[in-house]
Design an enzyme around this catalytic site. Structure first.
Site, PDB file in Angstrom:
ATOM      1  N   GLU A  77       0.821  -1.205   0.000  1.00 23.99           N
ATOM      2  CA  GLU A  77       0.000   0.000   0.000  1.00 23.99           C
ATOM      3  C   GLU A  77       0.854   1.254   0.000  1.00 23.99           C
ATOM      4  OE1 GLU A  77      -3.201  -2.798   1.472  1.00 23.99           O
ATOM      5  OE2 GLU A  77      -1.183  -2.407   2.225  1.00 23.99           O
ATOM      6  N   THR A  78       0.294   2.279  -0.597  1.00 27.51           N
ATOM      7  CA  THR A  78       0.812   3.640  -0.490  1.00 27.51           C
ATOM      8  C   THR A  78      -0.296   4.503   0.091  1.00 27.51           C
ATOM      9  OG1 THR A  78       2.385   3.412  -2.313  1.00 27.51           O
ATOM     10  CG2 THR A  78       1.670   5.644  -1.776  1.00 27.51           C
TER      11      THR A  78
END
Length: 281
Positions: free
Chosen positions: A49-50
């Site tokens: 994830e970002t």
């Protein structure tokens, strides 16, 4: 998308070693980025994830945060929350923060030692559909004999849903080798974000692995959202009769060891998850 490419910080969460833990991309100034732009950035970063801070109120220490995997947006991500909170605290100083996420309001306490504690939305768990469980076990290449007899498989929620699957032994957990496409299909149909596989070393120490094919990632080295859901799962099973600190070791079999500390209170439906985060140079 804005004309200027945003700055992307990279932190490893649930570790003090930048080569361990779960790496997260962080865009602290994501105002003006479109959804396709955020998804493209997350895919380019390539982490599970970002996090994108789309609105900041430093005065009140409140932030709107969205999370993208390389394939899809997810309502909540624990390791990116811890990483983002530590990154914000490095800029404005430690103390309490509030993240507004698609899953709800997430308070986060940050400290000057590089740790952060997130407080989940209220957790819950439910029985898993037998057909869905059978399909998941087939995709995992597990049989019923691979399940720990003292813990039932369940679906647990701590911001997103996870299938909770108990392994009969540490060796079975270590030998994870699953069908990526097959498990992704089962998870997408069921609405699960990860499959949280765990083995109980003792009453308060657990080992876990989290396949994440729906996000385009084979496995998460540390999954804070699943840790919150797991704490609620244990509470719902009646295994938490007083305020309890649990430790989950994850990422070891991937070469990115992580430590997640979970605080569960039988009187509180929320769960607190604590970890370090450090910049990746």
């Amino acid at each position: 998308m804005t004309d200027t490419a945003p700055d992307i910080a990279r932190y490893a969460a649930f570790t003090t070693d930048p080569t361990g833990g779960n790496p997260a991309g962080i865009v602290l100034s994501a105002q003006g980025l479109t959804d396709p732009a955020m998804l493209a950035i997350a895919a380019d970063v390539g982490y599970s994830e970002t996090a994108f801070v789309t609105n900041s109120d430093d005065t009140n220490r409140r932030y709107r945060v969205r999370y993208f995997s390389p394939l899809v947006e997810v309502p909540f991500c624990g390791h990116a929350t811890v990483a983002t909170a530590v990154a914000i605290a490095a800029r404005i100083g430690p103390g309490p923060l509030v993240f507004d996420t698609m899953a709800g309001e997430i308070p986060v306490d940050t400290r000057d030692d590089g740790t952060a504690t997130l407080t989940s939305v209220p957790t819950r768990s439910r029985h898993v559909n037998p057909t869905e469980l059978a399909a998941a076990l087939a995709a995992l290449r597990w049989s019923v004999a691979d399940l720990h007899p003292d813990f039932p498989p369940k679906v647990a929620f701590g911001g997103v849903e996870h299938l909770i699957v108990p392994a009969v032994s540490r060796q079975r957990l270590a030998e994870l080798d699953y069908g990526f496409t097959e498990l992704a299909e089962v998870m997408n149909a069921a609405g699960w974000t990860t499959v949280h596989l765990f083995w109980p070393e003792n009453a308060d120490r657990f080992h876990a692995r989290d396949p994440f094919p729906v996000g385009g990632v084979v496995e998460d080295p540390a999954t804070g959202a699943a840790a919150a859901a797991f704490g609620g799962y244990l509470r719902d099973l009646g295994r938490i009769d007083r305020p309890t600190r649990l430790t989950v070791h994850q990422g070891v079999d991937m070469g990115r060891p992580s430590e997640l500390r979970i605080d569960v209170d039988p009187a509180d439906p929320r769960v607190r998850v604590t970890g370090h985060a450090v910049p990746i140079n």
